[in-house]
Scaffold this active site. Structure first.
Site, PDB file in Angstrom:
ATOM      1  N   GLU A  81       0.841  -1.195   0.000  1.00 53.91           N
ATOM      2  CA  GLU A  81       0.000   0.000   0.000  1.00 53.91           C
ATOM      3  C   GLU A  81       0.874   1.242   0.000  1.00 53.91           C
ATOM      4  O   GLU A  81       1.774   1.387   0.837  1.00 53.91           O
ATOM      5  CB  GLU A  81      -0.945   0.035   1.196  1.00 53.91           C
ATOM      6  CG  GLU A  81      -1.797   1.294   1.202  1.00 53.91           C
ATOM      7  CD  GLU A  81      -3.012   1.228   2.122  1.00 53.91           C
ATOM      8  OE1 GLU A  81      -3.604   2.289   2.384  1.00 53.91           O
ATOM      9  OE2 GLU A  81      -3.354   0.121   2.575  1.00 53.91           O
ATOM     10  N   GLU A 106       4.897   4.905   3.889  1.00 56.71           N
ATOM     11  CA  GLU A 106       4.395   6.187   4.389  1.00 56.71           C
ATOM     12  C   GLU A 106       5.582   6.998   4.901  1.00 56.71           C
ATOM     13  O   GLU A 106       6.489   6.439   5.521  1.00 56.71           O
ATOM     14  CB  GLU A 106       3.373   5.956   5.506  1.00 56.71           C
ATOM     15  CG  GLU A 106       2.811   7.209   6.140  1.00 56.71           C
ATOM     16  CD  GLU A 106       2.080   8.094   5.156  1.00 56.71           C
ATOM     17  OE1 GLU A 106       2.593   9.195   4.881  1.00 56.71           O
ATOM     18  OE2 GLU A 106       1.009   7.686   4.655  1.00 56.71           O
ATOM     19  N   ASP A 133      10.137   7.469   0.534  1.00 54.03           N
ATOM     20  CA  ASP A 133       9.434   7.825  -0.694  1.00 54.03           C
ATOM     21  C   ASP A 133       9.091   6.565  -1.486  1.00 54.03           C
ATOM     22  O   ASP A 133       9.963   5.746  -1.799  1.00 54.03           O
ATOM     23  CB  ASP A 133      10.328   8.750  -1.532  1.00 54.03           C
ATOM     24  CG  ASP A 133       9.746   9.071  -2.893  1.00 54.03           C
ATOM     25  OD1 ASP A 133       8.508   9.024  -3.028  1.00 54.03           O
ATOM     26  OD2 ASP A 133      10.520   9.373  -3.809  1.00 54.03           O
ATOM     27  N   ASP A 156      -3.575  12.529  -2.516  1.00 54.56           N
ATOM     28  CA  ASP A 156      -3.880  13.954  -2.628  1.00 54.56           C
ATOM     29  C   ASP A 156      -4.333  14.269  -4.052  1.00 54.56           C
ATOM     30  O   ASP A 156      -3.611  13.976  -5.012  1.00 54.56           O
ATOM     31  CB  ASP A 156      -2.620  14.759  -2.289  1.00 54.56           C
ATOM     32  CG  ASP A 156      -2.924  16.232  -2.032  1.00 54.56           C
ATOM     33  OD1 ASP A 156      -3.740  16.809  -2.768  1.00 54.56           O
ATOM     34  OD2 ASP A 156      -2.326  16.803  -1.105  1.00 54.56           O
ATOM     35  N   LYS A 160      -6.416  21.895  -7.849  1.00 56.32           N
ATOM     36  CA  LYS A 160      -6.263  23.065  -8.700  1.00 56.32           C
ATOM     37  C   LYS A 160      -5.503  22.680  -9.972  1.00 56.32           C
ATOM     38  O   LYS A 160      -4.515  21.969  -9.926  1.00 56.32           O
ATOM     39  CB  LYS A 160      -5.528  24.172  -7.949  1.00 56.32           C
ATOM     40  CG  LYS A 160      -6.327  24.722  -6.768  1.00 56.32           C
ATOM     41  CD  LYS A 160      -5.596  25.849  -6.071  1.00 56.32           C
ATOM     42  CE  LYS A 160      -6.425  26.374  -4.897  1.00 56.32           C
ATOM     43  NZ  LYS A 160      -5.734  27.473  -4.181  1.00 56.32           N
ATOM     44  N   ASP A 192     -12.059  10.068  -3.690  1.00 53.17           N
ATOM     45  CA  ASP A 192     -13.384  10.666  -3.551  1.00 53.17           C
ATOM     46  C   ASP A 192     -13.486  11.943  -4.375  1.00 53.17           C
ATOM     47  O   ASP A 192     -14.441  12.696  -4.227  1.00 53.17           O
ATOM     48  CB  ASP A 192     -13.687  10.968  -2.076  1.00 53.17           C
ATOM     49  CG  ASP A 192     -12.751  12.024  -1.504  1.00 53.17           C
ATOM     50  OD1 ASP A 192     -11.576  12.066  -1.928  1.00 53.17           O
ATOM     51  OD2 ASP A 192     -13.184  12.809  -0.635  1.00 53.17           O
ATOM     52  N   THR A 228     -13.579   3.797   5.327  1.00 54.51           N
ATOM     53  CA  THR A 228     -12.966   4.645   6.355  1.00 54.51           C
ATOM     54  C   THR A 228     -13.978   5.638   6.924  1.00 54.51           C
ATOM     55  O   THR A 228     -15.013   5.929   6.315  1.00 54.51           O
ATOM     56  CB  THR A 228     -11.778   5.421   5.773  1.00 54.51           C
ATOM     57  OG1 THR A 228     -12.266   6.363   4.802  1.00 54.51           O
ATOM     58  CG2 THR A 228     -10.774   4.487   5.107  1.00 54.51           C
ATOM     59  N   LYS A 229     -13.633   6.205   8.090  1.00 47.98           N
ATOM     60  CA  LYS A 229     -14.463   7.254   8.672  1.00 47.98           C
ATOM     61  C   LYS A 229     -14.539   8.454   7.737  1.00 47.98           C
ATOM     62  O   LYS A 229     -15.590   9.071   7.560  1.00 47.98           O
ATOM     63  CB  LYS A 229     -13.881   7.682  10.030  1.00 47.98           C
ATOM     64  CG  LYS A 229     -13.984   6.631  11.118  1.00 47.98           C
ATOM     65  CD  LYS A 229     -13.392   7.149  12.417  1.00 47.98           C
ATOM     66  CE  LYS A 229     -13.478   6.094  13.509  1.00 47.98           C
ATOM     67  NZ  LYS A 229     -12.868   6.573  14.779  1.00 47.98           N
ATOM     68  N   GLU A 231     -14.337   8.413   4.553  1.00 50.47           N
ATOM     69  CA  GLU A 231     -15.201   8.046   3.426  1.00 50.47           C
ATOM     70  C   GLU A 231     -16.668   8.159   3.809  1.00 50.47           C
ATOM     71  O   GLU A 231     -17.488   8.703   3.048  1.00 50.47           O
ATOM     72  CB  GLU A 231     -14.859   6.619   3.010  1.00 50.47           C
ATOM     73  CG  GLU A 231     -15.562   6.116   1.773  1.00 50.47           C
ATOM     74  CD  GLU A 231     -15.066   4.743   1.374  1.00 50.47           C
ATOM     75  OE1 GLU A 231     -15.700   4.124   0.503  1.00 50.47           O
ATOM     76  OE2 GLU A 231     -14.049   4.291   1.921  1.00 50.47           O
TER      77      GLU A 231
END
Length: 249
Positions: A81, A106, A133, A156, A160, A192, A228-229, A231
């Site tokens: 992941e 992570e 990374d 992320d 923009k 999302d 997830t919360k 989500e």
């Protein structure tokens, strides 16, 4: 990067918008990275769990992943992941599939500490962690055709337009992920942000070694991805969630 990182991404975008891009930066674009640097500290509990478990769980970005797998589990299914955030869903997946080895990547220290604490509390034995990374991890540590599933959940969106070039899911990175999958291996993305979902689809659909498992573009949330919360909160606000599932040809 994960769902909780969107706020930071927005902050980074705001800060960047205040700084005009120099001619040097335009001529020499930055190398793709899988993260942005964020502030934050581990809690005392997270730090204690990290100090106790990191010598066992932490993976060296200078060592091939194949050399770090537990004895007797070299042939276990492998899931990686990218950007596990605070680690709740990764911990839940590992608990539900003890026969599978999970590797989380992570860079955010509190997220790594949080996952270590969950591993300690729930006595999870099938997760290892890179605090590095993801691009460099895949380039230097992961063998081609060695991974059963790669998952990237709620990266992320850099919503923009002028920041779209910062998005993680780009052709070069996708081609590298595809190369790491075994034949028949899965690449699972979720977001999302509708615009990013279609961008993701376009990138994955253009990768010749991948095939879409959806009848159209997106699939229903697979059973292995916990809701997830974040989500659930988004769905209450009317936000859609888009899962993409592609298979290595």
């Amino acid at each position: 990067m994960s769902d909780h990182q969107k706020t930071e991404g927005d902050q980074s975008a705001t800060q960047d918008s205040m700084r005009p891009e120099s001619p040097e930066a335009a001529a020499h674009p930055r190398r793709l990275k899988s993260f942005v640097i964020r502030s934050g500290r581990k809690t005392a509990g997270q730090q204690a769990a990290y100090d106790t478990l990191w010598p066992k769980l932490g993976l060296d970005p200078g060592t091939p992943l194949r050399d770090s797998r537990s004895p007797g589990r070299e042939s276990a299914p492998l899931v990686i992941e990218v950007g596990f955030g605070m680690g709740q869903s990764l911990a839940e997946m590992a608990l539900a599939a003890p026969e599978t080895d999970f590797v989380g990547i992570e860079v955010h220290p509190p997220g790594v500490g949080s996952l270590c604490l969950q591993i300690q509390t729930s006595e999870i034995g099938n997760i290892r962690i890179y605090q590095h990374d993801a691009v460099e991890v895949f380039e230097g540590c992961v063998d081609d055709a060695s991974v059963d599933r790669i998952q990237v959940y709620f990266p992320d969106p850099w919503h923009k337009k002028r920041h779209h070039k910062r998005r993680l899911i780009q052709p070069e990175f996708t081609a590298m992920l595809a190369a790491k999958l075994k034949p028949g291996g899965l690449l699972h993305l979720a977001t999302d942000w509708e615009h990013y979902a279609h961008h993701m689809y376009d990138v994955l659909a253009a990768e010749p070694t991948l095939e879409n498992l959806a009848e159209d573009k997106f699939v229903e949330r697979p059973e292995w991805r916990p809701e997830t919360k974040f989500e659930r909160r988004g769905q209450k606000l009317g936000h859609g969630v888009y899962d993409l599932l592609f298979r290595k040809r």
